[in-house]
Design a protein around this motif. Structure first.
Motif, PDB file in Angstrom:
ATOM      1  N   PRO A  41      59.702 113.453  19.012  1.00 51.48           N
ATOM      2  CA  PRO A  41      59.748 112.218  19.812  1.00 51.48           C
ATOM      3  C   PRO A  41      60.908 111.334  19.377  1.00 51.48           C
ATOM      4  O   PRO A  41      61.226 111.240  18.188  1.00 51.48           O
ATOM      5  N   GLU A  42      61.538 110.683  20.361  1.00 52.76           N
ATOM      6  CA  GLU A  42      62.739 109.899  20.065  1.00 52.76           C
ATOM      7  C   GLU A  42      62.494 108.860  18.983  1.00 52.76           C
ATOM      8  O   GLU A  42      63.353 108.611  18.142  1.00 52.76           O
ATOM      9  N   ALA A  43      61.335 108.266  18.978  1.00 49.52           N
ATOM     10  CA  ALA A  43      61.038 107.222  17.998  1.00 49.52           C
ATOM     11  C   ALA A  43      61.012 107.753  16.569  1.00 49.52           C
ATOM     12  O   ALA A  43      61.164 106.986  15.618  1.00 49.52           O
ATOM     13  N   LYS A  44      60.832 109.065  16.425  1.00 46.35           N
ATOM     14  CA  LYS A  44      60.737 109.651  15.092  1.00 46.35           C
ATOM     15  C   LYS A  44      61.994 110.422  14.690  1.00 46.35           C
ATOM     16  O   LYS A  44      62.044 110.992  13.604  1.00 46.35           O
ATOM     17  N   ARG A  45      62.998 110.454  15.557  1.00 46.78           N
ATOM     18  CA  ARG A  45      64.215 111.204  15.242  1.00 46.78           C
ATOM     19  C   ARG A  45      65.105 110.427  14.279  1.00 46.78           C
ATOM     20  O   ARG A  45      65.270 109.214  14.417  1.00 46.78           O
ATOM     21  N   THR A  46      65.681 111.166  13.341  1.00 47.07           N
ATOM     22  CA  THR A  46      66.710 110.567  12.496  1.00 47.07           C
ATOM     23  C   THR A  46      68.030 110.518  13.243  1.00 47.07           C
ATOM     24  O   THR A  46      68.808 109.572  13.116  1.00 47.07           O
ATOM     25  N   PHE A  47      68.279 111.574  14.034  1.00 47.53           N
ATOM     26  CA  PHE A  47      69.502 111.675  14.817  1.00 47.53           C
ATOM     27  C   PHE A  47      69.125 111.941  16.276  1.00 47.53           C
ATOM     28  O   PHE A  47      67.961 112.054  16.619  1.00 47.53           O
ATOM     29  N   GLY A  48      70.133 112.068  17.150  1.00 43.95           N
ATOM     30  CA  GLY A  48      69.873 112.479  18.519  1.00 43.95           C
ATOM     31  C   GLY A  48      69.287 113.874  18.545  1.00 43.95           C
ATOM     32  O   GLY A  48      69.441 114.648  17.581  1.00 43.95           O
ATOM     33  N   TYR A  49      68.646 114.244  19.654  1.00 41.72           N
ATOM     34  CA  TYR A  49      67.961 115.535  19.685  1.00 41.72           C
ATOM     35  C   TYR A  49      68.932 116.703  19.671  1.00 41.72           C
ATOM     36  O   TYR A  49      68.590 117.815  19.262  1.00 41.72           O
ATOM     37  N   TYR A  50      70.201 116.500  20.088  1.00 40.12           N
ATOM     38  CA  TYR A  50      71.167 117.594  20.154  1.00 40.12           C
ATOM     39  C   TYR A  50      72.495 117.031  19.660  1.00 40.12           C
ATOM     40  O   TYR A  50      73.270 116.456  20.424  1.00 40.12           O
ATOM     41  N   VAL A  51      72.738 117.167  18.369  1.00 35.31           N
ATOM     42  CA  VAL A  51      73.956 116.629  17.774  1.00 35.31           C
ATOM     43  C   VAL A  51      74.817 117.769  17.255  1.00 35.31           C
ATOM     44  O   VAL A  51      74.316 118.839  16.883  1.00 35.31           O
ATOM     45  N   PHE A  52      76.123 117.535  17.244  1.00 33.74           N
ATOM     46  CA  PHE A  52      77.091 118.562  16.896  1.00 33.74           C
ATOM     47  C   PHE A  52      77.559 118.391  15.446  1.00 33.74           C
ATOM     48  O   PHE A  52      78.013 117.300  15.075  1.00 33.74           O
ATOM     49  N   PRO A  53      77.493 119.449  14.640  1.00 38.50           N
ATOM     50  CA  PRO A  53      78.015 119.373  13.272  1.00 38.50           C
ATOM     51  C   PRO A  53      79.528 119.185  13.270  1.00 38.50           C
ATOM     52  O   PRO A  53      80.229 119.693  14.153  1.00 38.50           O
ATOM     53  N   VAL A  54      80.027 118.462  12.283  1.00 38.47           N
ATOM     54  CA  VAL A  54      81.455 118.179  12.171  1.00 38.47           C
ATOM     55  C   VAL A  54      81.955 118.746  10.842  1.00 38.47           C
ATOM     56  O   VAL A  54      81.447 118.400   9.771  1.00 38.47           O
ATOM     57  N   LEU A  55      82.945 119.640  10.933  1.00 38.71           N
ATOM     58  CA  LEU A  55      83.505 120.333   9.774  1.00 38.71           C
ATOM     59  C   LEU A  55      84.885 119.768   9.459  1.00 38.71           C
ATOM     60  O   LEU A  55      85.703 119.559  10.354  1.00 38.71           O
TER      61      LEU A  55
END
Length: 404
Positions: free
Chosen positions: A315-329
């Protein structure tokens, strides 16, 4: 016992997956086929928040790559085919002979599972569908199952003929000849796979190919990681391969240092220390969540200290980040994750948030490299403008963040 330090381990692992080189070079035709062969396979995914996963994977390695370059390899040149590794993937066609064993094993496994997952009667459709494809040519799931009840219960609620099509594909009778949009178009396998690659390999040859190919790309591995790479061999076959290689001296045991400093036992080639990568490109790259270096989430966490899960069902209220985030290298470090989306209708790549990893400061140099990658990604996604949301830079706990 040989010890491979964490920095060397990260660089070796990234280089084995094509991320140790600059992004220059050609990315179409034979050059693109060679890139895919070097990776072993490229995972396919339908989510198109910025661009589809397989296109992002290839773009992260060749800046000149564009999505339209892949279609001719699959549909005209037949240099690659589409099937299953750990998920749906694009695979070099010269490996097709090894997939005959996968077809047989999948038939046994899927028969047990699918009878409880899907509606009854899909097995009764096999002969009808094969006869239809033989007589009338390629089909999609929309072309079969006339009069059958269409699912309303979600992604896997297929009508029986759709289930039969997938079964015949997974077990080798049919192959994907092309895609229309993202919908698979199926044809008889002998019409799709070139005759030179159609025959089955021997089991022992397949096991050696799968384990050796996995080790070449992973650099070092446990037997379980070797089995999981293509999912073509059983854990027992991978253990036996490692044992035989150690006895012959083709393999050695090494201890690999994780990001937490702990040492874990792996097998590797005897020359692994000589193969260590001295340096890495310093540029920033945004990766697909399905990039090969992140396929094994546990391995990524051990090597990079990067805990990553897609929070689709959180659930959005419990997410630390967005549900679909892109890793950055950046170089040999994963420096954060970004929540962004391409709005092609207005030509905007909108960045909602970026979370640096703990200990990563967004100084001027790093920020400039980050913004340069956003510019490349916007162009790749068909956008001509980047829009940053207010407060987009969101330091994670214990991260200095800011612009310091």
């Amino acid at each position: 016992m040989t010890v491979l330090g964490n920095t060397a381990a990260r660089r070796l692992f990234l280089s084995g997956h094509g991320l140790g080189e600059p992004l220059g070079g050609l990315a179409r035709g034979a050059d693109l086929a060679a890139l895919i062969a070097g990776l072993g396979f490229v995972q396919i995914d339908s989510i198109n928040i910025v661009e589809r996963a397989h296109h992002m994977i290839l773009f992260a390695r060749r800046q000149s790559y564009r999505p339209e370059y892949l279609r001719p390899l699959l549909e005209q040149d037949r240099a690659v085919f589409e099937h299953w590794t750990h998920d749906a993937s694009i695979i070099p066609v010269e490996h097709y002979g090894h997939w005959h064993h996968r077809f047989e094993r999948d038939a046994l496994r899927l028969r047990a599972n699918w009878r409880s997952w899907f509606r009854d009667s899909y097995e009764d459709k096999f002969e009808t569908i094969l006869r239809h494809v033989t007589d009338h040519g390629p089909v999609t799931s929309s072309d079969v199952g006339e009069g059958e009840e269409r699912g309303k219960g979600g992604w896997w609620d297929w009508h029986p003929s759709k289930t039969a099509l997938e079964w015949l594909w997974r077990t080798g009778a049919l192959a994907v000849t092309r895609r229309e949009g993202f919908q698979k178009v199926y044809d008889l396998t002998e019409r799709v796979i070139p005759a030179a690659h159609y025959g089955a390999s021997e089991v022992a040859v397949m096991v050696d190919w799968a384990c050796a190919g996995a080790l070449d790309r992973l650099g070092f591995a446990t037997s379980g990681e070797l089995a999981q790479f293509y999912r073509a061999v059983t854990p027992e076959e991978a253990r036996d391969w490692c044992k035989a290689g150690l006895q012959r001296g083709d393999l050695i045991e090494i201890d690999v240092e994780g990001a937490d400093g702990a040492l874990r036992r792996h097998v590797a080639r005897p020359g692994i220390l000589q193969a260590a990568v001295a340096d890495m490109p310093t540029r920033v790259r945004i990766l697909s969540p399905f990039d090969p270096v992140l396929r094994d989430r546990n391995r990524a966490e051990r090597l990079f200290g990067f805990h990553y899960r897609i929070e689709v069902f959180v659930p959005e209220a419990k997410r630390t980040f967005g549900y679909y985030v892109f890793p950055v290298l950046e170089g040999d470090r994963i420096i954060g994750r970004i929540d962004m989306k391409a709005h092609r209708d207005v030509g905007q790549l909108r960045v909602k948030a970026f979370w640096p990893e703990a200990g990563v400061a967004m100084g001027r140099g790093r920020l400039a490299r980050f913004e340069a990658e956003l510019g490349r990604m916007a162009g790749f996604a068909g956008c001509d403008r980047i829009v940053m949301a207010p407060g987009w830079l969101r330091p994670t706990e214990a991260s200095p963040g800011g612009n310091g």
